[in-house]
Design an enzyme around this catalytic site. Structure first.
Site, PDB file in Angstrom:
ATOM      1  N   ASN A  35     -50.702   0.180  41.954  1.00  0.00           N
ATOM      2  CA  ASN A  35     -49.369   0.666  41.619  1.00  0.00           C
ATOM      3  C   ASN A  35     -48.512   0.924  42.846  1.00  0.00           C
ATOM      4  OD1 ASN A  35     -49.849   0.540  38.861  1.00  0.00           O
ATOM      5  ND2 ASN A  35     -50.672   2.622  38.778  1.00  0.00           N
ATOM      6  N   ARG A 104     -44.709  -5.183  34.115  1.00  0.00           N
ATOM      7  CA  ARG A 104     -43.594  -4.242  34.094  1.00  0.00           C
ATOM      8  C   ARG A 104     -43.030  -4.002  35.489  1.00  0.00           C
ATOM      9  NH1 ARG A 104     -40.864  -1.261  30.878  1.00  0.00           N
ATOM     10  NH2 ARG A 104     -39.902   0.664  31.592  1.00  0.00           N
ATOM     11  N   CYS A 128     -48.993  -3.681  29.902  1.00  0.00           N
ATOM     12  CA  CYS A 128     -49.968  -3.296  28.879  1.00  0.00           C
ATOM     13  C   CYS A 128     -49.262  -2.822  27.616  1.00  0.00           C
ATOM     14  CB  CYS A 128     -50.872  -2.175  29.411  1.00  0.00           C
ATOM     15  SG  CYS A 128     -52.234  -2.766  30.434  1.00  0.00           S
TER      16      CYS A 128
END
Length: 457
Positions: A35, A104, A128
């Site tokens: 991330n 995303r 997801c």
């Protein structure tokens, strides 16, 4: 039980075969944070000079983000876990949907492109299937900085207001501490004119990592990691070399796996204060934790039921909710797990119940009665973290399990099965072709054999 019929739908051919009830022992090398690496790749678009990123994890999500940058004209050179990024000759164009679909983090590019070039067009992203993750906070914040934004056929189109050559600073208060919105607005504000103040900002370590790299590039960002972040815009950002922080979610997953199997392992490198909420719950559930420098050792023993409630950092991370639930299924006593971040992140409950757990679910609150053992099955993970939870459950089960849906696992865990294998687990990635019926109804006319196949909706 799902019956196989002649109406075939081929699963992804790769799966993991896992022999349960084995003990983990040894050391795990933790990879760079997914991330963090994703948003740092987006931030590289802010400069025409080279960015060198070290400790980049080898993941399919990173590969997808790299392909997005390449589509914009960015030159990428990768060697092992290092990426050299050259964003000098970028071609501003609408990104193809097939590139951003399923990732995303692709939307992070909008803030960087808009503030550097004055325009950006990004299709609404995927990721997801764990519920709605609206981009309202991103859009409202960019508008406050002076952007004109429209959404046309699922494409977000942003440009500077008329007669403006730059975004301009603003006071922005987020309705919720959105990680993605905080990151997008920090990048956009870094090259804006004047001061930007973001209140109710997210405080996650990945945001702090982003701000550290941007400051190396010449940005002026203050108080990252706090609820109010201040950014003084600069005229230009330059290149730098930056090392991605360790992945706290990967580290937490292995620690939970050790607790679930009453094992002793050490994870490193880690930043222990990034895992404080998780370590507290592991200790509360009976594990012994020892912290030495950038390593954490755990000794699992006599799992006790504890309650958790997910929350933004520094609270318990939503990304470890599913793995921790797998641990609680075999804990002694009753526990309660409350998901507050995403409204559809309990797909693993039905799967765990099929393995023999006792979980009731209502309104994103799972009530768990611990059982002694789970049973091995053939399972299909529906998202990244639920796939990890299924593997942890399989490690504790009485027999062999087969876990499909590895396309999800490979998005966020680097060499997951190899790392487990080095700890003594009998786990192997295999290639087969099995079929399942898309329908949940039993077909009496099926000529193909029935399999114990449960898939999360």
């Amino acid at each position: 039980m799902v019956c196989v019929s002649n109406n075939k739908s081929y699963l992804k051919s790769q799966h993991l075969k896992i022999i349960g009830q084995k003990t983990l022992r040894g050391k795990v090398k933790i990879s760079g944070a997914k991330n963090s690496a994703l948003v740092l790749l987006a931030a590289s678009l802010l400069t025409d000079e080279k960015i060198i990123l070290d400790n980049v994890p080898l993941l399919t999500d990173i590969e997808k983000m790299g392909n997005i940058l390449k589509n914009l004209g960015v030159k990428l050179h990768n060697k092992d876990h290092q990426l050299i990024i050259d964003s000098k000759n970028i071609s501003i164009q609408e990104l193809p949907y097939e590139l951003v679909n399923g990732l995303r983090a692709s939307f992070f590019c909008i803030g960087a492109l808009l503030t550097r070039f004055g325009e950006a067009s990004i299709p609404l992203p995927g990721g997801c299937n764990i519920g709605e993750r609206p981009i309202n906070e991103h859009i409202n914040g960019l508008r406050a900085l002076g952007a004109e934004i429209i959404i046309d056929r699922d494409v977000v189109k942003a440009k500077l207001v008329k007669k403006k050559t730059k975004l301009f600073g603003a006071n922005i208060r987020l309705n919720c501490p959105s990680v993605g919105a905080t990151e997008t607005l920090i990048m956009a504000a870094s090259l804006a004119e004047g001061r930007t103040v973001i209140e109710n900002a997210a405080r996650e370590p990945e945001i702090q990592d982003l701000c550290q790299m941007l400051n190396k590039m010449g940005a002026k960002i203050y108080d990252s990691g706090k609820e109010k972040i201040i950014i003084d815009g600069v005229h230009k950002l330059h290149g730098c070399t930056h090392k991605v922080i360790p992945d706290r979610i990967e580290a937490g997953t292995f620690l939970i796996a050790a607790a679930a199997t009453s094992s002793s392992i050490t994870v490193s490198p880690v930043i222990p204060n990034h895992l404080e909420a998780v370590l507290n719950k592991l200790e509360e559930s009976g594990s012994k934790i020892i912290i030495k420098g950038n390593s954490i050792s755990i000794k699992g023993n006599n799992i006790k039921a504890v309650d958790i409630k997910t929350a933004p950092f520094p609270g318990f991370p939503t990304d470890l909710q599913a793995p921790f639930m797998a641990l609680m299924t075999i804990a002694k006593g009753r526990s309660k797990i409350t998901e507050t971040i995403f409204e559809n992140r309990m797909n693993h409950v039905d799967l765990l119940n099929q393995m023999g757990s006792s979980i009731t679910l209502k309104n994103n609150i799972a009530h768990i009665n611990g059982v002694k053992k789970l049973r091995g099955m053939t399972l299909v993970g529906s998202d990244l973290r639920s796939s990890a939870a299924l593997i942890i459950a399989a490690l504790t089960s009485k027999s062999v399990s087969y876990v499909y849906g590895l396309e999800h696992l490979d998005r966020g865990y680097e060499n997951f099965e190899q790392k487990l294998s080095k700890l003594g687990i009998e786990i192997k990635r295999q290639i087969t072709k099995q079929t399942i019926n898309k329908s949940k109804n039993r077909s009496s006319n099926s000529k193909l054999k029935e399999v114990s196949e449960i898939r999360a909706a």
